[in-house]
Each structure stands twice: as C-alpha cells, then as structure tokens.
Design an enzyme around this catalytic site. Structure first.
Site, PDB file in Angstrom:
ATOM      1  N   LYS A   1     -31.402 -34.431  -2.363  1.00 25.18           N
ATOM      2  CA  LYS A   1     -31.937 -33.518  -1.363  1.00 25.18           C
ATOM      3  C   LYS A   1     -32.339 -32.224  -2.058  1.00 25.18           C
ATOM      4  O   LYS A   1     -31.555 -31.648  -2.807  1.00 25.18           O
ATOM      5  CB  LYS A   1     -30.859 -33.255  -0.300  1.00 25.18           C
ATOM      6  CG  LYS A   1     -31.311 -32.470   0.900  1.00 25.18           C
ATOM      7  CD  LYS A   1     -30.166 -32.347   1.887  1.00 25.18           C
ATOM      8  CE  LYS A   1     -30.559 -31.539   3.109  1.00 25.18           C
ATOM      9  NZ  LYS A   1     -29.412 -31.348   4.026  1.00 25.18           N
TER      10      LYS A   1
ATOM     11  N   HIS B   1     -33.397 -29.423  -0.474  1.00 29.86           N
ATOM     12  CA  HIS B   1     -33.286 -28.251   0.384  1.00 29.86           C
ATOM     13  C   HIS B   1     -31.860 -28.179   0.937  1.00 29.86           C
ATOM     14  O   HIS B   1     -31.056 -29.086   0.710  1.00 29.86           O
ATOM     15  CB  HIS B   1     -34.299 -28.312   1.535  1.00 29.86           C
ATOM     16  CG  HIS B   1     -34.111 -29.511   2.421  1.00 29.86           C
ATOM     17  ND1 HIS B   1     -34.567 -30.766   2.081  1.00 29.86           N
ATOM     18  CD2 HIS B   1     -33.496 -29.650   3.626  1.00 29.86           C
ATOM     19  CE1 HIS B   1     -34.267 -31.618   3.042  1.00 29.86           C
ATOM     20  NE2 HIS B   1     -33.608 -30.975   3.991  1.00 29.86           N
TER      21      HIS B   1
END
Length: 217
Positions: free
Chosen positions: A106, A108
C-alpha cells in the site's frame, strides 16, 4: 500415538461440517486419496470461532516460543485472527500480537505490506495446510525482510505423505530447510486412530492403510 481430546474433537467437528470427507479424491499430485480436508469450508462465524480454539490448543501443545503470530494472505489471515482471539481467552489468557501481509504494498495511509502488529521477534506462522511449501517459503522471505525470526509453523493437518520428488513430506522439507518445527492440529495417524476407535469406518480405514503404506513417511 495417542490422540488427545482436542484432536478428537477437531476430527469430529471437521466430519460434521463436511470439511473432512472419506471417499476417492484426486489430489494436485495426481494421487487418488481416500480422504480430503478442505479447511476453506470453515466459513461461518461459529465454525471460525471453533477452529480458533483448536489452533489455540495446538499452539499451546506445540511448546513453540513466539512473540507474534503471522497469517499469510489469504487463507492464513482469518486463521491467525481467530487463533489469537482464542488464546486471549481462558484457559490460556495470552494476549498475543498478530499480523498478516498484503499481496500488494500500500503506497498511501500507513503504507507497507504488513497489517497489524509489527512483524518482529520470534514469529509463529499459522496456515491451513502445507502442500508444496511455496506459501511458507514466501512467508519466510517476508519475515526475513522484516528482520524477524521464524520460530515455527502450525497447520490444520499433516498428511504425512511423501512429496513428488523424494522421501520427505512437504512439512519435513520445511523443517529441514529452515530448522524449525512444523506442527499440525492433527495428522493422518490421528485420523486413522479416530477411525479405529469408532469402529464404523471399515472399508475407508482399509483404504487409508493402503494409501499410508504406499505414500506414508
């Protein structure tokens, strides 16, 4: 080998939920197996809660010292979750950290590929089965990348049969390659012992014995 109460209960529970079946099943290896266990069928809240208690009993029984429990994506994720919930309750009362991995990092929010507790210290991996050992090897690499240490592995069932390329089972290969114990809630010997106790599996038990003689480790 003497079957323990929680192992007997696990086998009975698996049969009742049609997770463990006896018959004729073609495995990925091409072998015709007289039994098959599909842990993916523990797919309701009640069954997942119950399976966690069996894993917790096996964790306690294994004696494997660990700081965190890791569930490999994807099947290992709910298994790790339900195991630590069961460990937090009586009779264990152990509040154990757990985490799991994302298949894709991921970029973010909190970022990274690990969800849950930091992956550090001694790590116990919990999964459903070890077939070829590929998933476990991926987990080992993730653990190494986090500078943590593999303490051991716990799965639902050890089929206790040779792999396609040698005299060792996939579980024995993992133990040899990484120098850690691999434990299971039950193995084929436990299942056969249960069948003998019940006295109602005559034909199926005979097929299990034949299969064990041919492929057993």
């Amino acid at each position: 080998m003497t079957i323990k109460d929680y192992q007997r209960e696990f086998i009975e529970f698996a049969i009742k939920n049609e997770v463990l079946k006896f018959g004729e099943f073609t495995l990925k290896s091409g072998r015709i197996s007289p039994y098959f266990l599909n842990a993916g069928l523990f797919n309701t809240g009640a069954s997942l809660s119950k399976i966690g208690k069996f894993y917790a009993a096996a964790v306690n029984d294994s004696g494997i010292a660990h700081d965190v429990i890791f569930g490999p994506a994807y099947k290992g994720v709910p298994l790790a979750c339900t195991t630590v919930i069961a460990l937090a309750e009586a009779p264990y009362n152990k509040d154990t950290p757990y985490c799991f991995n994302r298949k894709e990092k991921k970029d973010h929010g909190e970022g990274g590929s690990i969800v849950g507790s930091p992956l550090k210290g001694k790590v116990l991996v919990i999964d459903d089965v070890i077939t070829a050992g590929t998933a476990i090897r991926e987990s080992v690499q993730i653990i190494k990348d986090c500078n943590a240490e593999l303490a051991g592995v716990l799965v639902a069932v050890d089929r206790q049969e040779t792999g396609k390329n040698g005299d060792l089972s996939a579980i024995q290969e993992v133990e040899r390659d990484f120098g850690v114990p691999v434990k299971a809630i039950v193995n084929m010997s436990h299942i056969m012992e249960y069948m003998e106790e019940q006295g109602t599996y005559g034909e199926h038990l005979a097929l299990m014995r034949t299969y064990r003689e041919k492929y057993g480790v």
